[in-house]
Design an enzyme around this catalytic site. Sequence first.
Site, PDB file in Angstrom:
ATOM      1  N   ARG A 174      45.184  13.466   7.016  1.00 36.81           N
ATOM      2  CA  ARG A 174      45.758  14.693   6.454  1.00 36.81           C
ATOM      3  C   ARG A 174      44.744  15.474   5.621  1.00 36.81           C
ATOM      4  O   ARG A 174      45.081  16.098   4.619  1.00 36.81           O
ATOM      5  CB  ARG A 174      47.010  14.374   5.619  1.00 36.81           C
ATOM      6  CG  ARG A 174      48.279  14.848   6.345  1.00 36.81           C
ATOM      7  CD  ARG A 174      49.519  14.688   5.483  1.00 36.81           C
ATOM      8  NE  ARG A 174      50.301  13.556   5.959  1.00 36.81           N
ATOM      9  CZ  ARG A 174      50.933  12.711   5.176  1.00 36.81           C
ATOM     10  NH1 ARG A 174      50.898  12.834   3.877  1.00 36.81           N
ATOM     11  NH2 ARG A 174      51.634  11.720   5.691  1.00 36.81           N
TER      12      ARG A 174
ATOM     13  N   ARG B 264      48.243  20.401   2.759  1.00 38.92           N
ATOM     14  CA  ARG B 264      48.763  21.299   1.722  1.00 38.92           C
ATOM     15  C   ARG B 264      48.072  21.164   0.371  1.00 38.92           C
ATOM     16  O   ARG B 264      48.296  21.979  -0.522  1.00 38.92           O
ATOM     17  CB  ARG B 264      50.271  21.069   1.555  1.00 38.92           C
ATOM     18  CG  ARG B 264      51.103  21.652   2.683  1.00 38.92           C
ATOM     19  CD  ARG B 264      52.571  21.309   2.520  1.00 38.92           C
ATOM     20  NE  ARG B 264      52.829  19.893   2.757  1.00 38.92           N
ATOM     21  CZ  ARG B 264      53.969  19.283   2.443  1.00 38.92           C
ATOM     22  NH1 ARG B 264      54.942  19.957   1.858  1.00 38.92           N
ATOM     23  NH2 ARG B 264      54.140  18.002   2.701  1.00 38.92           N
TER      24      ARG B 264
ATOM     25  N   ARG C 147      49.172  29.038   6.024  1.00 37.93           N
ATOM     26  CA  ARG C 147      50.466  28.628   6.574  1.00 37.93           C
ATOM     27  C   ARG C 147      51.649  29.413   6.009  1.00 37.93           C
ATOM     28  O   ARG C 147      52.757  29.304   6.508  1.00 37.93           O
ATOM     29  CB  ARG C 147      50.681  27.129   6.259  1.00 37.93           C
ATOM     30  CG  ARG C 147      49.830  26.173   7.087  1.00 37.93           C
ATOM     31  CD  ARG C 147      50.534  25.680   8.326  1.00 37.93           C
ATOM     32  NE  ARG C 147      51.837  25.110   8.034  1.00 37.93           N
ATOM     33  CZ  ARG C 147      52.982  25.687   8.298  1.00 37.93           C
ATOM     34  NH1 ARG C 147      53.007  26.866   8.883  1.00 37.93           N
ATOM     35  NH2 ARG C 147      54.130  25.105   7.999  1.00 37.93           N
TER      36      ARG C 147
ATOM     37  N   ASP D  23      50.722  17.603  15.272  1.00 40.99           N
ATOM     38  CA  ASP D  23      51.768  16.738  14.745  1.00 40.99           C
ATOM     39  C   ASP D  23      52.160  15.718  15.803  1.00 40.99           C
ATOM     40  O   ASP D  23      52.132  16.018  16.997  1.00 40.99           O
ATOM     41  CB  ASP D  23      52.999  17.563  14.342  1.00 40.99           C
ATOM     42  CG  ASP D  23      53.952  16.753  13.478  1.00 40.99           C
ATOM     43  OD1 ASP D  23      54.881  16.120  14.048  1.00 40.99           O
ATOM     44  OD2 ASP D  23      53.774  16.711  12.251  1.00 40.99           O
TER      45      ASP D  23
ATOM     46  N   TYR E   2      61.810   8.154  15.158  1.00 39.20           N
ATOM     47  CA  TYR E   2      62.141   9.541  14.807  1.00 39.20           C
ATOM     48  C   TYR E   2      63.226  10.105  15.728  1.00 39.20           C
ATOM     49  O   TYR E   2      64.150  10.787  15.284  1.00 39.20           O
ATOM     50  CB  TYR E   2      60.903  10.432  14.908  1.00 39.20           C
ATOM     51  CG  TYR E   2      60.054  10.477  13.660  1.00 39.20           C
ATOM     52  CD1 TYR E   2      60.527  11.082  12.497  1.00 39.20           C
ATOM     53  CD2 TYR E   2      58.768   9.934  13.645  1.00 39.20           C
ATOM     54  CE1 TYR E   2      59.754  11.138  11.344  1.00 39.20           C
ATOM     55  CE2 TYR E   2      57.987   9.994  12.495  1.00 39.20           C
ATOM     56  CZ  TYR E   2      58.477  10.599  11.351  1.00 39.20           C
ATOM     57  OH  TYR E   2      57.709  10.649  10.211  1.00 39.20           O
TER      58      TYR E   2
END
Length: 369
Positions: free
Chosen positions: A38, A42, A51, A87, A165
């Site tokens: 990552r 962010r 973004r 992703d 998921y």
Amino acid sequence: MDKDSLILPKDFPELKNDTFLRAARGEEIEHIPVWCMRQAGRYLPEFRESRAGKDFFETCRSPEACCELTLQPLRRFPFDAAIIFSDILVVPQAMGMEVQMCPGKGPTFPEPLKEPEDLQRLKTKVDVFSELDYVFKAITLTRHRIEGKVPLIGFTGAPWTLMSYMIEGGGSTTHSKAKRWLYRYPEASHKLLSQLTDVIVEYLLGQVKAGAQALQVFESHTGCLGPVEFKEFSLPYLRDIARRVKDKIKESGLDNVPMIVFAKDGHYGLEDLSESGYEVVGLDWTIDPRSARIRTGGKVSLQGNMDPCALYATKERISEIVKRMLEGFGTKGYIANLGHGLYPDMDPENVGAFVEAVHAHSRQLLNRK
């Protein structure tokens, strides 16, 4: 170079820093390579700016946007590898499931799989080259724009993690809905895991054809399985992916690429993972480096494993933690990383301190030899 030629997976700029690839193969290095899961994330203000106001999966489907987000951390830090911005849930999307990224909640499947008959909703044949071409275009574009600075890593989620998921409908602490399938519907579970494996193999091959120079398989939900379930519902598919991808790369006449398996919280399966066909085993922070070396018996290179929360420490403390970690792993067949991805509230300066500490301490260790 004209814009169209940037999209073709050929005539890539020559690689200037292959330290990461050499460490993955257990070869000699001048310093220990480092990258962060990552690292395009962010915690970077420029990432948040890029973004802002955009749908997450819309961004994933834009090769230009993915390329820019992949390159951002390289402009700040001397990382030794980049990982394509994408992703793991693009695979369930390619199989016909709807996935939304909800602010404050994370990934959500409006219609998760509930019973085995729901498997009929999935596409039986998935043409990854049409469904996931946007990922391949992003990889190719990034390989050109990265200008040979460092290798580019492609990735996928592993079958069990994606299955979890698809049944849970999003993140979960217990994974009880997905585990219910393992115990109640083992045949349907294996059917779904096999379907996912078939798509993943083609997807990873497509990434290599597009220009990925290494591949990482994320088995993020190993921790909710016990050793018995891991050996039945996770490990065979991880092995299958490594074997089939390598065979297909060879058949396609492409150069072999190192493959990394990261089974988070899978410390109970470390010996099995070291014999699963991957060149590198990624580790989370719950495993002692020296113990990992002994248990893997020098069969593989290792990657990891600083606790991401150590980045909340002072720069001096980060340096001490890194030094101890490097001494534990040793310099051969080792790639420094965190034991999980960077968190959004982390200070970019401390990420820089982590990278700097790895390079500085590793050069000292290597000079002692």
